[in-house]
Scaffold this motif. Structure first.
Motif, PDB file in Angstrom:
ATOM      1  N   VAL A  26       0.037  22.684  28.273  1.00  0.00           N
ATOM      2  CA  VAL A  26      -1.092  21.528  27.926  1.00  0.00           C
ATOM      3  C   VAL A  26      -1.499  22.115  26.288  1.00  0.00           C
ATOM      4  N   ILE A  27      -1.620  21.001  25.819  1.00  0.00           N
ATOM      5  CA  ILE A  27      -2.457  21.074  24.216  1.00  0.00           C
ATOM      6  C   ILE A  27      -3.195  20.230  24.163  1.00  0.00           C
ATOM      7  N   VAL A  28      -4.536  20.535  23.715  1.00  0.00           N
ATOM      8  CA  VAL A  28      -5.581  19.611  23.411  1.00  0.00           C
ATOM      9  C   VAL A  28      -6.137  20.220  21.975  1.00  0.00           C
ATOM     10  N   SER A  29      -5.988  19.497  21.012  1.00  0.00           N
ATOM     11  CA  SER A  29      -6.072  19.687  19.548  1.00  0.00           C
ATOM     12  C   SER A  29      -6.771  18.875  18.787  1.00  0.00           C
ATOM     13  N   GLU A  30      -7.704  19.155  17.928  1.00  0.00           N
ATOM     14  CA  GLU A  30      -8.297  18.397  16.862  1.00  0.00           C
ATOM     15  C   GLU A  30      -8.772  16.983  17.421  1.00  0.00           C
ATOM     16  N   ASN A  31      -9.514  17.106  18.537  1.00  0.00           N
ATOM     17  CA  ASN A  31     -10.250  15.969  19.031  1.00  0.00           C
ATOM     18  C   ASN A  31     -11.822  15.923  18.896  1.00  0.00           C
ATOM     19  N   PHE A  32     -12.430  15.060  18.930  1.00  0.00           N
ATOM     20  CA  PHE A  32     -13.984  14.814  19.210  1.00  0.00           C
ATOM     21  C   PHE A  32     -14.152  14.427  20.355  1.00  0.00           C
ATOM     22  N   ILE A  33     -14.879  15.184  21.084  1.00  0.00           N
ATOM     23  CA  ILE A  33     -15.116  15.049  22.574  1.00  0.00           C
ATOM     24  C   ILE A  33     -16.678  15.337  22.714  1.00  0.00           C
ATOM     25  N   ASN A  67     -11.198  21.799  18.345  1.00  0.00           N
ATOM     26  CA  ASN A  67     -11.901  20.477  19.010  1.00  0.00           C
ATOM     27  C   ASN A  67     -13.344  20.663  18.626  1.00  0.00           C
ATOM     28  N   ASP A  68     -14.030  19.673  18.456  1.00  0.00           N
ATOM     29  CA  ASP A  68     -15.439  19.309  18.541  1.00  0.00           C
ATOM     30  C   ASP A  68     -15.969  19.014  19.866  1.00  0.00           C
ATOM     31  N   ILE A  69     -16.611  19.858  20.788  1.00  0.00           N
ATOM     32  CA  ILE A  69     -16.819  19.551  21.897  1.00  0.00           C
ATOM     33  C   ILE A  69     -18.432  19.568  22.038  1.00  0.00           C
ATOM     34  N   SER A  70     -19.065  18.464  21.959  1.00  0.00           N
ATOM     35  CA  SER A  70     -20.719  18.573  21.836  1.00  0.00           C
ATOM     36  C   SER A  70     -21.194  17.525  22.404  1.00  0.00           C
ATOM     37  N   PHE A  96     -10.685  28.272  17.562  1.00  0.00           N
ATOM     38  CA  PHE A  96     -11.269  27.707  16.507  1.00  0.00           C
ATOM     39  C   PHE A  96     -12.002  26.376  16.995  1.00  0.00           C
ATOM     40  N   ASN A  97     -12.687  26.432  18.226  1.00  0.00           N
ATOM     41  CA  ASN A  97     -13.289  25.099  18.484  1.00  0.00           C
ATOM     42  C   ASN A  97     -14.737  25.404  18.541  1.00  0.00           C
ATOM     43  N   THR A  98     -15.423  24.142  18.445  1.00  0.00           N
ATOM     44  CA  THR A  98     -17.028  24.397  18.291  1.00  0.00           C
ATOM     45  C   THR A  98     -17.322  23.650  19.551  1.00  0.00           C
ATOM     46  N   ILE A  99     -18.170  24.493  20.295  1.00  0.00           N
ATOM     47  CA  ILE A  99     -18.608  24.014  21.639  1.00  0.00           C
ATOM     48  C   ILE A  99     -20.256  24.068  21.452  1.00  0.00           C
ATOM     49  N   THR A 100     -20.880  23.226  21.377  1.00  0.00           N
ATOM     50  CA  THR A 100     -22.224  23.115  20.979  1.00  0.00           C
ATOM     51  C   THR A 100     -23.088  21.887  21.569  1.00  0.00           C
TER      52      THR A 100
END
Length: 157
Positions: A26-33, A67-70, A96-100
């Protein structure tokens, strides 16, 4: 799944944003979640519930990168993963994900990331900060969790 916006979804029985189940490579890349909500409607403690933003269940050889997971919320009692929930998976790499600014409800765990019953999971160069509850919560995690600022040289804990 690459370069998407997954935003403002609500689920009453399971993950609200991206849900991957029984998949390999699975690849989950460069998404805004962002802004996704999974709610409790009476099914307490089921390991397949939770994961407001991203949920990986039985996903092997998964790569989650940039990914930006915020602003996601998991509100199931006795489970969690406001931003991310990983359950029964192995060889999962976060790079290199941002989980905030993710949230969990009462009696929930891992506002940023909830790890449950997994093999190896690594984090390299990720920002996991400003979550409302424990940033990373690990329960029955198997082989290793690796955390590093350098994706090429992770450190086991």
């Amino acid at each position: 799944m690459t370069n998407n916006t997954v935003e403002d979804n609500t689920a009453h029985q399971g993950p609200a944003g991206i849900h991957v189940d029984r998949s390999d490579h699975v690849i989950v890349s460069e998404n805004f979640i962002r802004g996704n909500l999974t709610e409790d409607n009476g099914y307490q403690g089921n390991q397949y519930y939770g994961g407001g933003g991203l949920a990986l269940f039985r996903a092997n050889n998964a790569t989650v990168t940039e990914n930006d997971i915020s602003h996601n919320t998991a509100n199931f009692q006795n489970t969690g993963g406001g931003g991310v929930k990983i359950s029964e998976s192995s060889r999962v790499s976060f790079i290199f994900n941002t989980i905030t600014e993710n949230h969990v409800g009462k009696n929930c765990y891992g506002a940023g990331v909830y790890l449950n019953d997994n093999g190896s999971v690594s984090f390299a160069g990720d920002v996991i900060a400003g979550n409302y509850g424990v940033g990373v919560y690990a329960d029955r995690t198997g082989r290793s969790i690796q955390i590093s600022s350098d994706p090429l040289n992770p450190t086991s804990i």
